[in-house]
Design a protein around this motif. Structure first.
Motif, PDB file in Angstrom:
ATOM      1  N   ILE A 204      33.387  32.966  -9.358  1.00 50.04           N
ATOM      2  CA  ILE A 204      34.315  31.710  -9.654  1.00 50.04           C
ATOM      3  C   ILE A 204      35.590  32.315  -9.419  1.00 50.04           C
ATOM      4  N   ASN A 205      36.905  31.641  -9.108  1.00 54.51           N
ATOM      5  CA  ASN A 205      38.054  31.973  -8.972  1.00 54.51           C
ATOM      6  C   ASN A 205      38.961  31.006  -9.995  1.00 54.51           C
ATOM      7  N   ASP A 206      40.022  31.798 -10.618  1.00 52.96           N
ATOM      8  CA  ASP A 206      40.709  31.119 -11.459  1.00 52.96           C
ATOM      9  C   ASP A 206      41.505  29.700 -11.022  1.00 52.96           C
ATOM     10  N   SER A 207      41.087  29.416  -9.665  1.00 56.37           N
ATOM     11  CA  SER A 207      41.601  28.341  -9.233  1.00 56.37           C
ATOM     12  C   SER A 207      40.974  27.470  -9.499  1.00 56.37           C
ATOM     13  N   GLN A 208      39.805  27.879 -10.018  1.00 55.10           N
ATOM     14  CA  GLN A 208      38.592  26.834 -10.180  1.00 55.10           C
ATOM     15  C   GLN A 208      38.282  26.662 -12.052  1.00 55.10           C
ATOM     16  N   ILE A 209      38.454  26.825 -12.676  1.00 58.64           N
ATOM     17  CA  ILE A 209      38.606  27.110 -13.898  1.00 58.64           C
ATOM     18  C   ILE A 209      39.390  25.919 -14.515  1.00 58.64           C
ATOM     19  N   GLY A 210      38.765  24.828 -15.479  1.00 56.52           N
ATOM     20  CA  GLY A 210      39.977  24.270 -15.611  1.00 56.52           C
ATOM     21  C   GLY A 210      39.343  22.574 -14.818  1.00 56.52           C
ATOM     22  N   SER A 211      38.006  23.064 -14.131  1.00 56.34           N
ATOM     23  CA  SER A 211      37.648  21.746 -12.904  1.00 56.34           C
ATOM     24  C   SER A 211      36.645  21.835 -12.922  1.00 56.34           C
TER      25      SER A 211
END
Length: 279
Positions: A204-211
């Motif tokens: 899981i990368n940073d762009s997937q956090i919070g979505s």
């Protein structure tokens, strides 16, 4: 001198004349020696062109295998990539005879291991397998060029996890481990033929956090067998969340989505949605 010529030379001349006459007689041959009367059998090894056009080739498939068998033996394997100008059609030069042709279309960077039409093995570890379509049929090559249009059929099934809640900031990886399906396909039945333990790990990368998150894994369904799935979520060092789903029913070409809240403290009921693989 005359007596010498008549008494010694003449017999020699007569003998020489007789030998010359004998050399002019034809040489007689027996039936075994005759080449003209003995038929010679020559195998017809002249190759003829068979043009194969693949139908129902999905846009998500980036690799296509043509595998030719004869009498149980693998003769030739040809691989095409989507960037190739002839992707989806192939000319095969073959001697007259009966063959079996296997077609495999999928998304991947390497070929599966093809031991036989009954044992086609894709990877059961990350990145795992993908959508797989196939065709398998017997064909006869005659003494003239011919054309075949072969439609592909779905072999794989898809499971999707769609979280409607957001991915927490501590999540670093999600592991999906599942049994009951197969990473080995039989082209004779169109079903999985091995009880595989399959595993895919998603970083899981940073762009997937919070979505919300959408993940998918694939398998070849086995006859009368359901899939059991264990999903674990980890931070940098340990598993912090685990979910278990049993009796997941899949069939070739099916797409089943589990949708709902996933990252809560307790496991909630997920909505099961069957979709078309084209969606």
């Amino acid at each position: 001198m005359r007596n010498l010529f008549d008494g010694r030379i003449m017999p020699l001349l007569c003998l020489l004349a007789w030998m010359l006459m004998a050399c002019e007689q034809p040489l007689m041959t027996t039936d075994e020696d005759s080449v003209e009367d003995t038929p010679v059998e020559v195998d017809d090894e002249t190759e003829h062109t068979l043009k194969v056009y693949v139908e129902n080739l999905q846009s998500r498939c980036t690799r296509l295998n043509y595998v030719l068998f004869q009498n149980g033996n693998k003769l030739k394997t040809f691989t095409q990539k989507r960037a190739d100008s002839d992707f989806g059609h192939k000319s095969l030069d073959l001697a007259p005879g009966t063959y079996q042709l296997l077609l495999l279309a999928y998304d991947g960077d390497s070929n599966p291991t093809i031991s036989s039409p009954e044992k086609i093995t894709f990877g059961n570890k990350s990145p795992g397998m993908s959508d797989v379509l196939y065709a398998y049929q017997e064909l006869t090559v005659a003494e003239e060029a011919s054309t075949l249009y072969i439609p592909l059929r779905w072999a794989s099934s898809t499971f999707q996890l769609h979280t409607t809640d957001d991915v927490p900031s501590w999540v670093r990886s999600i592991r999906i481990y599942y049994t009951g399906g197969s990473s080995t396909l039989s082209a004779l039945t169109g079903m999985g033929n091995a009880n595989s333990r399959q595993e895919v790990i998603f970083d899981i990368n940073d762009s997937q956090i919070g979505s919300p998150l959408l993940l998918e894994v694939y398998s070849f369904p086995r006859l009368d067998k359901n899939i059991k799935m264990q999903i674990t979520v980890s931070n940098d060092s340990q598993v912090l969340l685990e979910r278990q789903y049993d009796d997941i029913c899949l069939s070739p070409g099916s797409l089943l989505r589990y949708e709902g809240r996933f990252f809560g403290e307790t496991q909630e009921e997920m909505q099961k949605i069957y979709l078309s693989p084209f969606e």
